[in-house]
Design an enzyme around this catalytic site. Structure first.
Site, PDB file in Angstrom:
ATOM      1  N   GLN A  35       1.003  -1.255   0.019  1.00 56.12           N
ATOM      2  CA  GLN A  35       0.062   0.004  -0.097  1.00 56.12           C
ATOM      3  C   GLN A  35       0.808   1.163   0.069  1.00 56.12           C
ATOM      4  OE1 GLN A  35      -1.076  -2.451   2.480  1.00 56.12           O
ATOM      5  NE2 GLN A  35      -3.140  -1.889   2.896  1.00 56.12           N
ATOM      6  N   LYS A 119      26.267 -23.220 -17.624  1.00 52.94           N
ATOM      7  CA  LYS A 119      25.066 -23.017 -16.856  1.00 52.94           C
ATOM      8  C   LYS A 119      24.820 -21.549 -16.866  1.00 52.94           C
ATOM      9  CE  LYS A 119      23.438 -24.037 -11.833  1.00 52.94           C
ATOM     10  NZ  LYS A 119      23.388 -22.638 -11.673  1.00 52.94           N
ATOM     11  N   GLU A 177      16.223 -22.065 -19.493  1.00 49.37           N
ATOM     12  CA  GLU A 177      16.369 -20.884 -18.778  1.00 49.37           C
ATOM     13  C   GLU A 177      16.197 -19.759 -19.472  1.00 49.37           C
ATOM     14  OE1 GLU A 177      17.785 -22.116 -16.034  1.00 49.37           O
ATOM     15  OE2 GLU A 177      18.587 -20.401 -14.693  1.00 49.37           O
ATOM     16  N   LYS A 309      30.997 -25.482 -10.429  1.00 51.37           N
ATOM     17  CA  LYS A 309      31.006 -23.733 -10.531  1.00 51.37           C
ATOM     18  C   LYS A 309      32.215 -23.297 -10.925  1.00 51.37           C
ATOM     19  CE  LYS A 309      27.052 -23.011  -8.635  1.00 51.37           C
ATOM     20  NZ  LYS A 309      26.310 -21.891  -8.103  1.00 51.37           N
ATOM     21  N   CYS A 403      26.645 -19.424  25.847  1.00 54.56           N
ATOM     22  CA  CYS A 403      25.825 -18.919  24.692  1.00 54.56           C
ATOM     23  C   CYS A 403      25.574 -17.316  24.979  1.00 54.56           C
ATOM     24  CB  CYS A 403      24.350 -19.725  24.712  1.00 54.56           C
ATOM     25  SG  CYS A 403      23.202 -18.809  23.286  1.00 54.56           S
ATOM     26  N   CYS A 427      24.680 -24.216  21.512  1.00 52.06           N
ATOM     27  CA  CYS A 427      24.146 -23.713  22.716  1.00 52.06           C
ATOM     28  C   CYS A 427      23.203 -25.100  23.068  1.00 52.06           C
ATOM     29  CB  CYS A 427      23.178 -22.614  22.396  1.00 52.06           C
ATOM     30  SG  CYS A 427      21.863 -22.513  23.815  1.00 52.06           S
ATOM     31  N   CYS A 434      16.241 -20.430  24.495  1.00 54.18           N
ATOM     32  CA  CYS A 434      17.216 -19.361  24.017  1.00 54.18           C
ATOM     33  C   CYS A 434      16.549 -18.616  22.908  1.00 54.18           C
ATOM     34  CB  CYS A 434      18.284 -20.052  23.448  1.00 54.18           C
ATOM     35  SG  CYS A 434      19.585 -19.099  22.567  1.00 54.18           S
TER      36      CYS A 434
HETATM   37  S1  IVH Z   1      19.193 -29.270 -15.700  1.00 57.17           S
HETATM   38  C1  IVH Z   1      17.400 -31.918 -12.992  1.00 57.17           C
HETATM   39  N1  IVH Z   1      20.669 -27.961 -17.260  1.00 57.17           N
HETATM   40  O1  IVH Z   1      20.421 -24.608 -12.835  1.00 57.17           O
HETATM   41  C2  IVH Z   1      18.606 -30.960 -13.347  1.00 57.17           C
HETATM   42  N2  IVH Z   1      19.880 -26.828 -15.411  1.00 57.17           N
HETATM   43  O2  IVH Z   1      21.161 -25.493  -9.725  1.00 57.17           O
HETATM   44  C3  IVH Z   1      18.212 -29.513 -13.573  1.00 57.17           C
HETATM   45  N3  IVH Z   1      20.730 -24.370 -15.217  1.00 57.17           N
HETATM   46  O3  IVH Z   1      17.166 -24.792 -11.920  1.00 57.17           O
HETATM   47  C4  IVH Z   1      18.083 -28.926 -14.592  1.00 57.17           C
HETATM   48  N4  IVH Z   1      21.556 -24.401 -16.843  1.00 57.17           N
HETATM   49  O4  IVH Z   1      17.794 -23.058 -13.556  1.00 57.17           O
HETATM   50  C5  IVH Z   1      20.142 -27.896 -16.205  1.00 57.17           C
HETATM   51  N5  IVH Z   1      22.057 -26.901 -18.743  1.00 57.17           N
HETATM   52  C6  IVH Z   1      21.459 -26.732 -17.861  1.00 57.17           C
HETATM   53  C7  IVH Z   1      21.488 -25.924 -16.968  1.00 57.17           C
HETATM   54  C8  IVH Z   1      20.653 -25.716 -15.913  1.00 57.17           C
HETATM   55  C9  IVH Z   1      21.177 -23.561 -15.944  1.00 57.17           C
HETATM   56  C10 IVH Z   1      19.905 -23.963 -13.810  1.00 57.17           C
HETATM   57  C11 IVH Z   1      18.591 -24.466 -13.903  1.00 57.17           C
HETATM   58  C12 IVH Z   1      18.476 -25.186 -12.493  1.00 57.17           C
HETATM   59  C13 IVH Z   1      19.373 -24.791 -11.807  1.00 57.17           C
HETATM   60  C14 IVH Z   1      19.989 -25.796 -11.038  1.00 57.17           C
END
Ligand code: IVH
Length: 673
Positions: A35, A119, A177, A309, A403, A427, A434
């Site tokens: 709001q 990814k 994606e 990663k 704690c 703790c 707590c």
């Molecule tokens: S496969 C069951 N393929 O990563 C497997 N995910 O951390 C899950 N993502 O939620 C999906 N590129 O948003 C897959 N080539 C790719 C991907 C991908 C990006 C993202 C997706 C998923 C997340 C998982």
């Protein structure tokens, strides 16, 4: 002069509007109610109407960052949208492959083939196609239930709306994606912290015309359910996607062996800055669908895939203080308050120090100059201390033995599995005694995977706690809404919304209820197992009332640690009071006895000895897929003991004693036809 005054007033409002927007979109932490936000928006628009010279680029009339309405229809995913486990280095990958080979009972030299797919850091979506027509598109939501964002997805050019290829499956949900390219993001970067937020904000607009203003892209990479898909591998599927008119990642590869995965990873990481979209790692998937199917899932992620990663960004900073945070289970987590520093585009002022052991091992002290690392969405942490720059008067950090929140003793548990003392100090209070633990327990109670009370976020829990509106979970269901309505930032509508979301959750599944209690060592998976076995809240309460804890002993997956933790939970009077009060206000549904027509329905199994060509995990997963269940002890309730090579004679004798049927692996597999 008058104009200047009006202009100042107008700019002040625009500034406030920018601030609210930033907290809402970029920080994901709204600081005012809908709001107040809407009122401000209206004031700005009215001022602009009255004075034509007022025209700011961030005016709500130009802004793409309009607050999305939260009223998208919720739709269940026919197959859950899972997440991925992470790997950070070669050891993690070796471990990932080892687990797969163990599960498949293959030798270490067996060669697995993977797809390696960069990814993209965007927002995942599921697109349902029936007879080639795009009919419905969902966001990921909590993985089980998403939001119907079809109209917004339809504005994305990369998503084909009609596919007439002959080999396109009759019924399929294509997943991928949604993201925004860096070059497009540049044009709107003053409104959002990063491309991911821009994509997410735009995708959740109520008005598709707002979504259309941002050039969103879509890359497809997997599917949920399917009817009529003929391909046998992920790489073939990626090829088919292109044939059907979807975009796929141009850097996708099919690769054998971990060494080659790493070579590819290094190559892509080098190219990363030249690519026009953000990638935060590489997803590896076992290429063969047959193997994927055998491997199945663990908890929320598939066993057959992992996200590797990219390495982190780092920076040097100084530790100004070390604070101790107390978690839901009483864990004392030391957090370094550091001099703010920009690491890879994000301003960092906190870094986790993990636990007491980590502080001792690295001898981290207040005043130290340290190297801080930040990797993607992982909390920044301290890599090393620069001892040369340490002040001569600096003192070793002494970890609190009581704690800081409630003054109870802090303790380190002995871990029976590792036969070592835990690294984490806790703790010793059971929970609600707590203050800090109690607040965290309530945050857990309302969280997404527990009661999932929409609009009841962490900030609200803290707020209500400070106002003494809540002390225990049951207080949530007895809130004085008229009092809340008079609070700053609340109004009739927002209170009505809150009331609605709370009432909505008064009916809850038994497994979620157990999970919500926040019993130590009882996460989602264990809560599910317990719910499935105990079936009702009544049986759960009777564990303690009738001292029925032995009922838990035979549950596969529940060990001594979990049972002790549940016993401790019931020993505490406040926990009993919480249970009793929640029972009064809630409707906890009994665990659904799935009417599966699996071949092993209602039958219990136990294994002893080594199986041929099959790991124990795979055998268990086959039994569960066919609606049977595994138990961990021979009792007269056991239906079948399956005997492999070199069985434990004690188990076989016990089975004979109880007249339990004894099968070898071959006859068991025959049962499955
Ligand atoms: S496969 C069951 N393929 O990563 C497997 N995910 O951390 C899950 N993502 O939620 C999906 N590129 O948003 C897959 N080539 C790719 C991907 C991908 C990006 C993202 C997706 C998923 C997340 C998982």
């Amino acid at each position: 002069m008058i104009d200047e005054k009006i202009n100042q007033k107008y700019l002040k409002k625009i500034k406030l509007f920018q601030k609210y927007n930033k907290h809402y979109y970029n920080l994901n932490n709204p600081i005012v109610s809908d709001q107040i936000f809407d009122k401000l928006k209206l004031e700005i628009i009215n001022l602009e109407k009255q004075h034509k010279f007022l025209n700011h680029k961030d005016s709500p009339k130009n802004s793409v960052g309009f607050r999305p309405s939260k009223t998208f229809k919720k739709v269940k995913h026919s197959i859950p949208m899972l997440s991925l486990n992470n790997a950070f280095d070669k050891d993690d990958l070796i471990n990932f492959e080892k687990k797969i080979l163990n599960f498949l009972n293959e030798k270490p030299n067996f060669i697995l083939e993977y797809t390696a797919e960069p990814k993209i850091d965007g927002i995942s979506a599921s697109l349902i196609f029936k007879r080639g027509k795009f009919i419905c598109g969902l966001s990921r939501g909590d993985g089980k239930e998403g939001e119907d964002i079809t109209e917004n997805l339809k504005t994305i050019k990369d998503i084909p709306k009609n596919i007439d290829s002959k080999n396109f499956p009759e019924d399929i949900d294509i997943r991928g994606e949604v993201f925004i390219q860096n070059s497009d993001f540049k044009k709107i970067e003053n409104k959002f912290a990063n491309p991911r937020n821009a994509a997410s904000g735009s995708l959740r607009q109520k008005d598709p015309n707002e979504t259309k203003k941002i050039p969103l892209k879509f890359i497809a990479y997997t599917f949920g359910y399917e009817k009529g898909l003929t391909v046998k591998t992920q790489s073939e599927f990626l090829e088919k996607l292109k044939e059907w008119g979807f975009k796929t990642n141009p850097f996708n590869k099919t690769i054998k062996t971990i060494d080659n995965l790493i070579k590819n990873y290094n190559k892509i990481e080098k190219k990363r800055s030249e690519i026009d979209f953000d990638i935060d790692g590489i997803v590896y998937k076992i290429n063969e669908f047959k193997l994927q199917k055998r491997l199945g899932n663990v908890a929320n992620a598939p066993r057959w895939a992992i996200a590797h990663k990219f390495s982190a960004n780092s920076a040097i900073s100084r530790i100004e203080n070390i604070e101790i945070q107390i978690g839901r289970t009483g864990a004392l987590t030391p957090v370094a308050k550091i001099k703010s520093v920009n690491i890879g585009g994000v301003v960092v002022s906190n870094a986790t120090l993990h636990n007491e052991e980590e502080i001792n091992r690295k001898d981290i002290r207040i005043g130290d100059t340290v190297l801080i690392e930040r990797a993607g969405d992982v909390i920044p942490h301290v890599i090393s201390v620069d001892l040369k720059l340490r002040n001569r008067n600096s003192k070793k950090f002494s970890f609190p033995k009581i704690c800081p929140s409630c003054g109870s003793k802090t303790v380190k548990d002995y871990n029976f599995t590792t036969k070592k003392e835990d690294a984490v100090r806790r703790c010793s209070s059971e929970g609600y005694e707590c203050e800090k633990m109690a607040i965290e327990k309530i945050k857990h109670f309302v969280s997404k995977e527990a009661f999932n009370i929409e609009g009841f976020g962490k900030k609200i829990v803290e707020n209500f706690w400070n106002l003494k509106l809540i002390r225990l979970p049951q207080d949530i269901f007895k809130l004085d809404f008229s009092k809340i309505e008079s609070l700053d930032g609340w109004g009739k509508l927002s209170v009505a919304n809150l009331k609605y979301s709370i009432n909505l959750r008064k009916t809850i599944t038994f497994e979620k209820f157990i999970y919500s209690l926040g019993i130590r060592h009882i996460g989602l998976e264990n809560a599910k197992i317990i719910a499935k076995n105990l079936k009702s809240l009544k049986n759960f309460v009777e564990l303690s009332k009738k001292n029925n804890f032995k009922d838990l002993i035979n549950i596969d997956g529940i060990g001594e640690t979990q049972i002790n933790s549940i016993k401790n939970f019931f020993k505490n009077d406040t926990n009993l009071d919480v249970l009793e009060n929640l029972e009064k206000v809630l409707n906890v549904k009994n665990a659904e006895i799935k009417k599966t027509n699996g071949l092993l329905n209602n039958k219990t199994f136990m294994f002893t000895g080594k199986l041929v060509n099959m790991s124990r995990s795979e055998a268990k997963s086959i039994i569960e897929q066919n609606s049977g269940s595994i138990v961990s002890n021979v009792t007269k309730k056991l239906d079948y003991l399956i005997v492999g090579e070199k069985p434990t004679s004690r188990k076989v004798d016990a089975a004979r004693n109880f007249k339990v049927k004894i099968l070898n692996q071959f006859s068991w597999l025959k049962m499955l036809k």
